[in-house]
Design an enzyme around this catalytic site. Structure first.
Site, mmCIF file in Angstrom:
data_model
loop_
_atom_site.group_PDB
_atom_site.id
_atom_site.type_symbol
_atom_site.label_atom_id
_atom_site.label_comp_id
_atom_site.label_asym_id
_atom_site.label_seq_id
_atom_site.Cartn_x
_atom_site.Cartn_y
_atom_site.Cartn_z
ATOM 1 N N HIS A 35 -8.393 6.377 1.584
ATOM 2 C CA HIS A 35 -8.288 5.138 0.391
ATOM 3 C C HIS A 35 -9.904 4.558 0.150
ATOM 4 O O HIS A 35 -10.924 4.942 0.268
ATOM 5 C CB HIS A 35 -7.507 4.029 1.160
ATOM 6 C CG HIS A 35 -8.116 3.048 2.981
ATOM 7 N ND1 HIS A 35 -9.418 2.846 2.424
ATOM 8 C CD2 HIS A 35 -7.544 3.305 3.695
ATOM 9 C CE1 HIS A 35 -8.973 2.306 3.940
ATOM 10 N NE2 HIS A 35 -8.228 3.130 4.479
ATOM 11 N N HIS A 79 -13.146 3.871 2.523
ATOM 12 C CA HIS A 79 -13.619 4.906 2.837
ATOM 13 C C HIS A 79 -14.016 5.331 1.847
ATOM 14 O O HIS A 79 -15.281 5.519 2.292
ATOM 15 C CB HIS A 79 -12.146 5.779 3.135
ATOM 16 C CG HIS A 79 -11.292 6.125 4.269
ATOM 17 N ND1 HIS A 79 -10.216 5.727 4.124
ATOM 18 C CD2 HIS A 79 -11.846 4.979 5.666
ATOM 19 C CE1 HIS A 79 -9.849 5.693 5.501
ATOM 20 N NE2 HIS A 79 -10.487 5.727 6.602
ATOM 21 N N GLN A 131 -7.976 8.141 21.209
ATOM 22 C CA GLN A 131 -7.910 6.245 20.809
ATOM 23 C C GLN A 131 -6.901 6.077 20.749
ATOM 24 O O GLN A 131 -6.962 4.908 20.514
ATOM 25 C CB GLN A 131 -9.615 6.077 20.046
ATOM 26 C CG GLN A 131 -8.843 6.551 18.352
ATOM 27 C CD GLN A 131 -9.783 6.046 17.446
ATOM 28 O OE1 GLN A 131 -10.958 6.975 17.910
ATOM 29 N NE2 GLN A 131 -9.535 5.576 16.246
ATOM 30 N N LYS A 180 -14.487 -3.376 7.806
ATOM 31 C CA LYS A 180 -13.261 -4.083 8.445
ATOM 32 C C LYS A 180 -12.136 -4.274 10.284
ATOM 33 O O LYS A 180 -11.653 -4.506 10.365
ATOM 34 C CB LYS A 180 -11.893 -2.888 8.042
ATOM 35 C CG LYS A 180 -10.954 -2.743 8.011
ATOM 36 C CD LYS A 180 -9.394 -3.552 7.515
ATOM 37 C CE LYS A 180 -8.692 -3.967 7.762
ATOM 38 N NZ LYS A 180 -8.508 -2.319 9.030
ATOM 39 N N VAL A 229 -13.080 -3.324 1.795
ATOM 40 C CA VAL A 229 -11.823 -3.312 0.778
ATOM 41 C C VAL A 229 -10.446 -4.337 0.721
ATOM 42 O O VAL A 229 -10.211 -3.137 1.425
ATOM 43 C CB VAL A 229 -12.557 -2.075 0.236
ATOM 44 C CG1 VAL A 229 -11.942 -2.107 -1.325
ATOM 45 C CG2 VAL A 229 -14.335 -1.128 0.469
ATOM 46 N N ARG A 254 -2.911 2.947 7.700
ATOM 47 C CA ARG A 254 -1.917 1.728 8.082
ATOM 48 C C ARG A 254 -1.104 1.334 7.193
ATOM 49 O O ARG A 254 0.421 0.526 7.382
ATOM 50 C CB ARG A 254 -1.680 1.798 9.218
ATOM 51 C CG ARG A 254 -2.062 2.336 10.448
ATOM 52 C CD ARG A 254 -2.505 1.832 12.319
ATOM 53 N NE ARG A 254 -2.542 2.413 13.349
ATOM 54 C CZ ARG A 254 -3.883 3.068 13.728
ATOM 55 N NH1 ARG A 254 -4.820 2.377 13.238
ATOM 56 N NH2 ARG A 254 -3.613 3.856 14.403
#
Ligand code: AMP
Length: 291
Positions: free
Chosen positions: A34, A37, A61, A149, A176, A187
């Site tokens: 998005h 990134h 993870q 973020k 962003v 997500r």
């Protein structure tokens, strides 16, 4: 843009860049790309001659009941977006190439990884740091860009690089957001229309904390309470944590100051979302998607 898959291919591509005396920038992601990134790619571009972006959904993870299986994956779309954003190399390793067998040796992230995300997701940061170290070892970039973020992750990556003498410079780029304030996240794709609207409570909660701080409140507890009240007033939103921390050590602050980070995690329906803001910068310090 060249797409590579295997680890040896990526190592060789990186060696060519370094032999040519060019600086290599690196942006690790889990894909479902998005604008957040893509802003990291631009940041890397500004600091390096060649930019590599990796897409790898790291099984290590995710907890056993988390969304590894249904995490959004779309290699074709990611390829097109990475190219448009100006990446030169797109590395898409397969899971069994990255982990031919389950790793026996992993990175122990230390006490900073036991609070906040680490407390809610045991083992998460060991998985994150292990894959980040593996990615950095293969790519050997001069600079790697991470997003604010995921502020706890960024702090842990910085700490790992310092403690383990990794040669890569770590840059942390602003969050962003959508025009209405929602922080971009892969997500967000899980959210239904009603949940998408309720998810705005996260950035509104941060804004409420910042507003109180700007009004002169310096007790971290009061700033946190203002943010928590906004989240708790929103039906369908369940708070995992809200706190105000010192950005370096990630311990709860008593006095809030410009460097303090107000951070939170909440579940909107079944979707867990994270957000944070530096009190001195406010949400205006973050970037917005264009158009
Ligand atoms: P992920 O694909 O979620 O693992 O994220 C890959 C990188 O993108 C991490 O460094 C994230 O912090 C960063 N990132 C994710 N969302 C955003 C956003 N909204 N703004 C800036 N960076 C982001």
């Amino acid at each position: 843009m060249r797409i590579v898959h295997g680890l040896p291919e990526m190592r060789a591509a990186s060696a060519v860049v370094r032999r040519g005396g060019r600086r290599l920038g690196f942006v690790p992601t889990m894909g479902a790309l998005h604008a957040g990134h893509l802003s990291l790619v631009r940041e890397a571009r500004a600091r390096a001659d060649v930019v590599a972006l990796s897409v790898f959904v790291n099984p290590l993870q995710f907890g056993p009941h988390e969304d590894f299986a249904r995490y959004p994956r779309d290699a074709g779309r990611d390829g097109a977006l990475a190219e448009r954003a100006g990446a030169d190399l797109l590395w898409m390793p397969a899971g069994d190439a990255m982990y031919p067998e389950p790793p026996s040796v992993t990175v122990a992230p230390g006490p900073m990884a036991e609070a906040y995300e680490g407390a809610v997701r045991p083992g998460h940061f060991a998985g994150v740091l292990t894959v980040v170290l593996k990615l950095l070892n293969v790519v050997q970039p001069d600079v790697a860009v991470f997003g604010r973020k995921d502020v706890e992750q960024a702090a842990l990556v910085r700490r790992m690089v310092l403690d383990l003498d990794v040669r890569t410079e770590i840059v942390v780029a602003p969050t962003v957001r959508e025009a209405d304030g929602l922080a971009l996240s892969s997500r967000n794709a899980y959210l239904g229309a009603d949940e998408r609207r309720r998810a705005l409570a996260l950035s509104r909660a941060l804004a409420a904390g910042v507003a109180l701080y700007r009004g002169g409140e310096r007790r971290a507890r009061a700033v946190v309470a203002a943010a928590r009240a906004v989240l708790e007033a929103e039906p369908g939103v369940a708070v995992d944590y809200v706190d105000c921390v010192e950005p370096g050590a990630f311990v709860a602050a008593e006095r809030a100051d410009d460097a303090s980070v107000l951070l939170l995690a909440a579940r909107v329906g079944a979707t867990r979302l994270l957000d944070n803001v530096a009190l001195g910068e406010g949400l205006e310090g973050d970037a917005r998607v264009e158009g």
